[in-house]
Write a protein that holds these residues in place. Sequence first.
Motif, short mmCIF file in Angstrom:
data_model
loop_
_atom_site.label_atom_id
_atom_site.label_comp_id
_atom_site.label_asym_id
_atom_site.label_seq_id
_atom_site.Cartn_x
_atom_site.Cartn_y
_atom_site.Cartn_z
N ARG A 98 1.27 13.16 -0.56
CA ARG A 98 1.27 12.74 -1.95
C ARG A 98 2.05 13.77 -2.77
O ARG A 98 1.81 14.97 -2.66
CB ARG A 98 -0.16 12.62 -2.49
N GLU A 105 -6.38 11.37 -2.01
CA GLU A 105 -6.03 10.06 -2.57
C GLU A 105 -6.06 8.99 -1.48
O GLU A 105 -5.59 9.20 -0.36
CB GLU A 105 -4.63 10.11 -3.20
N ARG A 106 -6.61 7.86 -1.83
CA ARG A 106 -6.69 6.72 -0.91
C ARG A 106 -6.10 5.48 -1.59
O ARG A 106 -6.15 5.36 -2.81
CB ARG A 106 -8.15 6.45 -0.51
N THR A 107 -5.56 4.59 -0.78
CA THR A 107 -5.06 3.33 -1.32
C THR A 107 -6.24 2.41 -1.61
O THR A 107 -7.39 2.70 -1.27
CB THR A 107 -4.11 2.65 -0.33
N ASP A 108 -5.94 1.26 -2.18
CA ASP A 108 -7.00 0.30 -2.53
C ASP A 108 -7.72 -0.24 -1.30
O ASP A 108 -8.83 -0.75 -1.41
CB ASP A 108 -6.40 -0.87 -3.32
N GLY A 156 3.29 0.35 -3.62
CA GLY A 156 2.52 -0.09 -4.77
C GLY A 156 2.92 -1.42 -5.34
O GLY A 156 2.31 -1.90 -6.29
N THR A 190 0.81 -1.22 0.00
CA THR A 190 0.00 0.00 0.00
C THR A 190 0.84 1.27 0.00
O THR A 190 0.36 2.33 -0.35
CB THR A 190 -0.94 0.01 1.22
N SER A 191 2.10 1.17 0.40
CA SER A 191 2.96 2.36 0.37
C SER A 191 3.69 2.48 -0.96
O SER A 191 3.61 3.48 -1.66
CB SER A 191 3.98 2.31 1.51
#
Length: 518
Positions: free
Chosen positions: A515, A504-507, A148, A145-146
């Motif tokens: 960001r 922005e948010r992660t999955d 990718g 998540t950091s």
Amino acid sequence: MTSTIVPQARISPHAAAELAAHLIPEAELAPGSVSAVAHLPSFADKMRESERVYGTPYSELAHEIQDALVLRRLQQMVNTVLLNPLWRDRLKAAGVTGAPRTMKDWQRIPLSDKDVQRDFFMESRPGMVVPLSRGGFEIVASGGTSGGRPLETVYSLRELRDTYEVAGRFMGTYQLGRFLTGTDPKWLCTTLADYQMWSSGTMVGGVLQNVPGVNYIGAGPVTAPVLEHMFSYPGPKALMGISAGIAILSDLGAGMSQEARESFRVALYGSGVLPQRKRAELQALYPNLVVLSYFAATQAETIGLQLTPDSPYLTSVPGLHLVEIVDEQGRPTAEGEEGELVVTRLHAHETPLLRLKLGDRMIRRPALSGPGLNAQQFEFAGRTGDVLHLNDSQYSASRAYASLRDELRAARALDLDEVAHEVQFVNHRESRTITLLASVDDVPGLTFHLESALGPLGLRRVFVNALPASLSLFNHGEANAASIEKTGYSFQVRLVHRLSPEIERTDVGKVPLVRDRG
């Protein structure tokens, strides 16, 4: 080992080292083959034997005793990895050809990052001491998540069972026991997606199932009716989830009965920080609730636990991992200083991974020293990547936020802790603009109040005053208000609606603090 109980007060460091050498004898200290590694007695067995010798839970043994046994285990780990050609070459390049005699020697071992982890434990997994073909392993994966990029870790199933028991017993004894009281059944739930490979839920769920005296529910993501159903069970409840999963409980529980809401006693959040606004909302809805941090990672199922709401300090589980807070050279920081979090899993005969950087910053805090619990303490200071770059200077985003929040509060412009659901810095490097996005309920009203309180130049002044305070102790001379003015950067605070796509948010719904955009 004799069954005679040895009083701790009479144990010198030398005697503690002798006991450690007896618990891990020479025949086990340097296994001669891969097959021998697979048959080594577990480190958990050594912990249990030290408890029998002293008649004391391992977590309450004196630091000298714990430290001696941990050093002996680290020596065993280095001897073990030297059986693996990839590890042997890596250590030899750093000048390490044998087991460390002292913790200072241990610090010569190079730090591992997630690229090392990927190279050693993915695809052909050449960093495993005991090959995967032998069986008895579990693969746990993180979605990255950091960075990718997906990241896998390999664990021995026998050692996972040990670590789940060690961490679960610690949680029940030192964290949850004081809150989950009474004679009714006690419940411990998680909303982590335990059924997904790409989740820490697999690891954390294993720990929660091993907290003594509780009934475990691996719920996964819940809706309001499911939460209400769970909370209708008689008895006190604790629930663990990522920060966003805990924050949403204030919405999901709005229609719940008073009795059900009163039964919610402990909310454990992972993934860094839970905004103060969310804490206040949760505690207003659930009158008996305490909110505590459960700091974990896919690579380490329980790194630090907040034991009381009165202090933000995280406490490591003695004997589970070696937790280090180090500077850029891999040396330990002093008490009160910030550094990189580095973790070595002590229960890892077959798949050792030495000195892994997890991408988090911590502040070393005073150790807890008995009677009672003897353990290391530290405080979360943000992700390693939570950095604001202004030309050649780097500013801690978490410190910048705290300083900016204080400046806005002092100017009576805005209390971000009270009004913001989420915050995120966006650094537009090409246009040289830093924007703090904050999601709030009343965008027009709060925007008008902010602009009225500060005026056209006030916001820039607030940023310019706040940023130098976000530099570390050793970089305070690097920047001041004048040098920030010379960067050519402009600054703004923009208030947006909840769930705005601008943030922005992660999955998995996490909100990174920083960001960078071109």
